[in-house]
Write an enzyme that holds these catalytic residues in place. Structure first.
Site, PDB file in Angstrom:
ATOM      1  N   CYS A 181       3.438   1.687   2.697  1.00 32.93           N
ATOM      2  CA  CYS A 181       4.696   0.960   2.503  1.00 32.93           C
ATOM      3  C   CYS A 181       5.685   1.818   1.715  1.00 32.93           C
ATOM      4  O   CYS A 181       6.875   1.831   2.002  1.00 32.93           O
ATOM      5  CB  CYS A 181       4.459  -0.344   1.752  1.00 32.93           C
ATOM      6  N   ASP A 220       6.279 -27.831  -1.756  1.00 33.58           N
ATOM      7  CA  ASP A 220       5.025 -27.852  -2.507  1.00 33.58           C
ATOM      8  C   ASP A 220       5.173 -27.207  -3.876  1.00 33.58           C
ATOM      9  O   ASP A 220       4.318 -27.397  -4.739  1.00 33.58           O
ATOM     10  CB  ASP A 220       3.929 -27.080  -1.754  1.00 33.58           C
ATOM     11  N   CYS A 243       0.841  -1.198   0.000  1.00 31.86           N
ATOM     12  CA  CYS A 243       0.000   0.000   0.000  1.00 31.86           C
ATOM     13  C   CYS A 243       0.876   1.248   0.000  1.00 31.86           C
ATOM     14  O   CYS A 243       2.096   1.168   0.031  1.00 31.86           O
ATOM     15  CB  CYS A 243      -0.903  -0.001   1.228  1.00 31.86           C
ATOM     16  N   ASP A 283      -2.132 -28.531   1.196  1.00 33.01           N
ATOM     17  CA  ASP A 283      -0.977 -28.909   2.005  1.00 33.01           C
ATOM     18  C   ASP A 283      -1.388 -28.653   3.457  1.00 33.01           C
ATOM     19  O   ASP A 283      -2.396 -27.992   3.709  1.00 33.01           O
ATOM     20  CB  ASP A 283       0.208 -28.024   1.586  1.00 33.01           C
ATOM     21  N   ASP A 302       2.231 -24.028   0.488  1.00 32.14           N
ATOM     22  CA  ASP A 302       3.086 -22.894   0.836  1.00 32.14           C
ATOM     23  C   ASP A 302       4.567 -23.240   0.884  1.00 32.14           C
ATOM     24  O   ASP A 302       5.405 -22.378   0.726  1.00 32.14           O
ATOM     25  CB  ASP A 302       2.672 -22.312   2.189  1.00 32.14           C
TER      26      ASP A 302
END
Lengths: 53, 747
Positions: free
Chosen positions: B54, B642, B51, B460, B638
């Site tokens: 930031c 994976d 945003c 997962d 994640d």
């Protein structure tokens, strides 16, 4: 009808002027970060600008 | 100063879309380049910036560092460009500052950064502007011509208007039509036809016929239609390009993951930061707490707890000591390690995974998008219709070549796929915009199409169904004093169990004389009494249950207190599984963790089908088996382990807290803790698919009405202009319905 002889070039010239301005804005990178530009307008950076200059 | 100070107080994104990242600091020194003007430049890929706050925080924070000349963050791509006078500041101070602010930064490979400039996007934008300018101005002249058809305008004035139109249209079409001519030419050279062939043909023929008519003082010219056609199609092309550019920048992130650095120990015991790609087998590398192993290797000296969750998916840390093997991507937690590299970076585990991901992505690129499938049906049909019109008028209607060509061109113009070209990109850009507002980042347009098609979803466990963060499970059995005492020790450690204690107790003081013993725990002195927090046998307690995720706190003169930890289910997990189940999707869980925790989480999330202790290859095997059975599977994961499965699945999602490689491999990345984002993504994808199909249906209906008119010669330039812009506007409006609450869900 003779009015057309200068009215059409004027209309086209104005359009071309806008087009040239758009070309400049693309070249100078103003379309690189559209999300960031939308947020930057909300930032209070006046004071920081004054500091760094 | 005041406003920015309040923003900079808490680490991470001020919008709280994503928790602050607690990351290791990479030394980007090998990636700094000196430009022609003698200024040091560095490009960093920043994760976690979402945003305007930031931007203020990162740019403001960096500019306060002495020596920094400029810092600019591109919020769209996450690229941060920094410039400073060489020698004014150590590059590692920049990444350190970003880490302090709560963002993770990885250096961009300068080679990759150079090619990143979006030349194609600029080219399309300039073409779009030229076509827009030309069509607007020609339309002004055309309206005058049409208005004068009842005799108010003489043939000489009309001829002049046509010539001015031609003067604008010819150069504009030559310039702005290049994306189509080029693609059509390439397709024809390859011996097949794509959507761009009828487009190019229609534009060129329309211009040719118009010039011929103008020369012969004819009544009708199609200059406006030819250029407007290009304008509408370029809008669709540009939207489509923006979606693709997002997918490409995700691939760039994968490259930046490779460009990590290693702290190499030289022969004279000096530590130097080098690019991980320069590490040779036999090099000795220092791993401080918080560092990730850059390559595979063997521990030479030291003992430490390491976080292997990104590599194996197991949530409990492993204890490594001298002689043990360490894999690339493993995070060192407790104390300094010296490792000897046994493989180069490209032969290490991360590189293996990267290769698997690339293989999976190649498979995905074979996916044929809805619009292309429609074009394959459309192109031959349009061409035979135009040819039939010409032959029909020439031989049966006996109308002469001029009328026959005019009518054939009218067919090509009127059927030109304006609506078809806009149908998919307009919907997809609206859908991705809506998902972005709800915290889901979509990497490509066809990802939406693929997710809408799935009939199974695989989760997962660690970090996906769960938060991947341990929490105290027996809080009610622990007295306040023990918790405070344990926290005074735990604040000094990076171990996940210690983190869970600190999360519960909050900020506070540290114990004195703290010492962390790898594989055992932390000891220190509290109010003059020695205290230990760690494994049962080390603390001096007898652990009857023997549970793996438990720790004990003991203080001199007091009985030891047992802390039990458990990973917690993401909020909304159960509801998500239930809702997906209700829409007829088969839900499955594949975990790399051991059977016990996997069983518990599967039960808590109400998932009936689950498998534990699966390696990355086994996960892919399972997905391939499902694919063979004809089940199109979406994968949600994640971990680094994976990532290959994410790339191999029909569609894939990963949380914003996932490993870089997984985020790069996934089609969707969702922020925040709530798993219901998966549901939202699936829901919006299905709605988007419905809108695209509606648009196709509309385009077909439009053609069914307009084509007979064109074939029988009723299409004047005015009708063509109205039909083209009308159909494009209807398609766009239908796409915009998706962003409205009426389209389902709030904005």
């Amino acid at each position: 009808m003779t009015a057309l002889l200068f009215l059409i070039p004027i209309a086209l010239g104005l359009g071309a002027l806008g087009l040239a301005a758009f070309f400049w804005s693309v070249r100078s990178g103003q379309y690189e970060d559209l999300d960031g530009a939308a947020e930057r307008i909300l930032l209070d950076d006046d004071e920081e600008e004054a500091e760094t200059r | 100063m005041s406003a920015s100070d309040t923003i900079t107080s808490a680490p991470g994104c001020p919008s709280h879309l994503e928790p602050a990242i607690d990351a290791s600091v990479v030394d980007p020194a090998p990636f700094v380049r000196i430009d022609g003007k003698g200024v040091a430049r560095l490009d960093l890929s920043v994760h976690g910036a979402h945003c305007g706050g930031c931007i203020a925080k990162i740019e403001g924070g960096l500019k306060k560092l002495a020596g920094i000349e400029s810092a600019r963050l591109n919020l769209s791509t996450g690229k941060l460009a920094i410039a400073w006078a060489p020698g004014a500041i150590a590059p590692v101070a920049i990444t350190q500052k970003l880490s302090d602010l709560g963002y993770r930064a990885a250096p961009f490979d300068p080679e990759a950064a150079k090619t990143e400039e979006d030349k194609e996007g600029r080219f399309l934008l300039v073409c779009l502007a030229v076509a827009g300018f030309a069509s607007a101005n020609i339309m002004l002249l055309s309206v005058a011509i049409w208005a004068g058809h009842d005799g108010e305008m003489g043939p000489a004035a009309r001829a002049m208007m046509h010539w001015v139109s031609a003067l604008i249209a010819l150069p504009a079409a030559a310039f702005a039509g290049r994306p189509f001519y080029r693609s059509a030419w390439n397709a024809l050279k390859g011996g097949h036809a794509n959507m761009d062939v009828p487009i190019s043909l229609a534009v060129i023929l329309a211009l040719g016929v118009s010039i011929f008519e103008t020369l012969n003082h004819g009544r009708d010219a199609y200059f406006d239609a030819a250029v407007m056609l290009l304008f509408f199609l370029l809008i669709g092309r540009y939207l489509d390009h923006r979606l693709r550019a997002r997918a490409r920048s995700a691939a760039q992130e994968l490259l930046s993951l490779r460009a990590t650095t290693a702290n190499r120990l030289t022969a004279d015991n000096h530590v130097e930061a080098v690019s991980a790609s320069l590490v040779e087998p036999g090099d000795r590398i220092v791993l401080s707490p918080g560092d990730r192993a850059p390559v595979n290797g063997v521990i030479e000296d030291g003992a430490s707890d390491v976080d292997v969750s990104l590599v194996t998916g197991e949530s409990a840390p492993a204890n490594l000591k001298s002689g043990d093997t360490i894999y690339a991507g493993v995070l060192n937690i407790s104390s300094r390690l010296l490792m000897q590299a046994s493989a180069r970076a490209e032969d290490s585990l991360v590189a293996d995974l990267t290769r698997l991901i690339e293989a999976g992505e190649q498979g995905k690129s074979k996916y044929i998008r809805l619009a292309d499938r429609a074009a394959a049906l459309y192109v031959p049909l349009v061409h035979s219709l135009a040819l039939a019109t010409f032959l029909g008028w020439f031989f049966i209607g006996d109308a002469g070549a001029r009328v026959a060509v005019l009518n054939a061109v009218a067919v090509l113009i009127i059927t030109c796929p304006c609506a078809l070209g806009l149908a998919a990109p307009a919907v997809q850009i609206v859908a991705t915009g809506r998902l972005f507002k709800q915290g889901v980042l979509v990497k490509s347009g066809d990802a939406l199409e693929r997710l809408a098609e799935v009939d199974g979803i695989v989760f997962d466990k660690t970090g996906t169904l769960t938060l991947g963060r341990l929490r105290i499970a027996n809080r009610e059995q622990i007295d306040v004093q023990s918790l405070a005492g344990a926290a005074m020790l735990a604040r000094a450690s990076r171990h996940p169990l210690a983190r869970a204690i600190v999360a519960e107790a909050g900020a506070g003081p540290l114990a004195e004389a703290i010492n962390e013993v790898a594989g055992c725990g932390v000891e220190g002195v509290i109010d003059g009494a020695r205290a230990r927090f760690g494994r049962a046998d080390w603390v001096g307690a007898e652990d009857a249950a023997g549970a793996s995720s438990a720790a004990w706190f003991a203080r001199e003169g007091a009985p030891p207190v047992r802390f039990v930890f458990e990973d917690q289910l993401r909020p909304g997990a159960k509801e998500t599984v239930r809702a997906l189940d209700a829409t007829g999707l088969s839900v499955e869980m594949l975990s790399g963790d051991r059977e016990g925790p996997a069983r518990r989480i599967a039960a808590a999330a109400e998932i009936d089908i689950w498998r534990a202790e699966m390696t990355p290859a086994e996960k892919i095997g399972r997905l391939q088996l499902l694919a063979k059975e004809g089940v199109k599977v979406a994968m949600v994961g994640d971990g680094l382990n994976d990532a290959p499965a994410l790339a191999a699945a029909h569609a894939s999602l990963s949380p914003g807290t996932a490993a870089d490689a997984s985020q790069a491999a996934a089609d969707f990345v969702f922020q925040g803790e709530d798993l219901r984002s998966v549901l939202t993504a699936h829901d919006v994808s299905k709605k988007a698919r419905r809108r695209v199909l509606e648009n196709f249906a509309f385009a077909a209906l439009y053609n069914a009405c307009a084509v007979p008119l064109a074939v029988f010669g009723f299409v004047t330039p005015l009708v063509a202009a109205l039909a083209m812009s009308g159909s494009s506007i209807v398609v766009t409006l239908n796409a915009l319905r998706l962003s409205r609450p009426g389209g389902g869900g709030a904005r």
